[in-house]
Design an enzyme around this catalytic site. Sequence first.
Site, PDB file in Angstrom:
ATOM      1  CD  GLN A 199      -4.053   2.731   6.602  1.00 59.02           C
ATOM      2  OE1 GLN A 199      -4.668   3.194   7.572  1.00 59.02           O
ATOM      3  NE2 GLN A 199      -4.608   2.592   5.417  1.00 59.02           N
ATOM      4  CG  ASP A 244      -3.197   7.806  -1.832  1.00 61.42           C
ATOM      5  OD1 ASP A 244      -2.911   6.638  -2.143  1.00 61.42           O
ATOM      6  OD2 ASP A 244      -3.104   8.232  -0.675  1.00 61.42           O
ATOM      7  CE  LYS A 272      -5.486   5.398   3.501  1.00 64.62           C
ATOM      8  NZ  LYS A 272      -6.174   4.409   2.631  1.00 64.62           N
ATOM      9  NE  ARG A 309      -0.413   1.681   3.616  1.00 61.60           N
ATOM     10  CZ  ARG A 309       0.750   2.326   3.785  1.00 61.60           C
ATOM     11  NH1 ARG A 309       1.864   1.665   4.018  1.00 61.60           N
ATOM     12  NH2 ARG A 309       0.796   3.638   3.724  1.00 61.60           N
ATOM     13  N   GLY A 310       0.256   2.400  -0.195  1.00 66.13           N
ATOM     14  CA  GLY A 310       1.009   3.637  -0.376  1.00 66.13           C
ATOM     15  C   GLY A 310       1.176   3.883  -1.863  1.00 66.13           C
ATOM     16  CB  ALA A 311       0.367   6.808  -3.985  1.00 61.22           C
ATOM     17  NE  ARG A 342      -6.630   0.759  -2.742  1.00 67.00           N
ATOM     18  CZ  ARG A 342      -5.904   1.130  -1.684  1.00 67.00           C
ATOM     19  NH1 ARG A 342      -4.783   0.506  -1.405  1.00 67.00           N
ATOM     20  NH2 ARG A 342      -6.309   2.125  -0.908  1.00 67.00           N
TER      21      ARG A 342
END
Length: 334
Positions: free
Chosen positions: A187, A228, A239, A48-50, A83
């Site tokens: 997170q 993102d 987020k 995860r994480g752009a 996503r």
Amino acid sequence: MLPCPVCWNNQEKNLCVLDQRLLPWEVSFIFCNTCEDVAQAIESLAVRGAPAIGVAAAYGVALGARKGKLEVERAIERLSRTRPTAVNLFWALDRMSQIAAGTEEEKLFSCLLNEAHAIREEDIAINRQIGTLGQSLLPRDGIVLTHCNAGSLATAGYGTALGVIRAAREHGKNIKVYADETRPVFQGARLTAWELLEEGFDVTVICDNMAGALMQKQAVAAVLVGADRIALNGDTANKIGTYSLAILARYHSVPFYVVAPTSTIDKEACEGSCIEIEERDGSEVREPAGHPLIPESFPVWNPAFDVTPHTLIQAIVTEKGVLTPPFLEKIIDI
């Protein structure tokens, strides 16, 4: 030393992904042999994480290249559905598509794998440049508040928002970090706190609804968040909970900084209303960390992101410079 979130396993010729769903309790890895393995790792939040999503997707396309150009097209289409909000995903897929289009069949896998390696290495270098530029915004001693995880775990390494904090320490600064827990997937509590504690930073976890009280009680020097997707006017999707934090920061006169590579800028989105916001399964709210909290029958709304208007952002830190309002012309220029 922190484990690598997304790394190519040269011996087995597959992608090694740190399973972030299990942190901080367990350090475990997933080995992706196919594009579908990578897609599922992204959808399940194992990765995860752009920026990290973009890197993983690039390797997913390379894995598909083993079966030829038709499979590359299928891989790109499949990964594009994982996503919807993180624009780095589509940036990386477009870059891989362009390489595939100009490459002969017999060289396809090696060329796409090399491009995935390049995307990963560039991300680390970009993050370090962002950190160097961004740390100049922080005082010699001070408190910084973060939301979600924009660190080494959310990138190929070093991090964006947390990269600024790392660079600040490298420049001799003493930064105390408060990390929002970041519901419903936590997170901040699970990942940001873990990676900063592993590196010896002074970090304290707070509930999301404690941020206002912290600003009221403590002299917070800055709020640092990742992104993102950034629209051309500076509106930023990040987020869920970021927008509320920006409002609190404005009320308490705390600088609110967005930290992201230029690949996070969506040149097709003129403003935040153009950004598609992913909505995730309500089970993340009903059963946080797998523990039942509310009955299955209770309705839940679970957007993964919100949009912070550019009017609440003091600066956007990129590898090409620290952008200050008004953002539109400066973003277009870079």
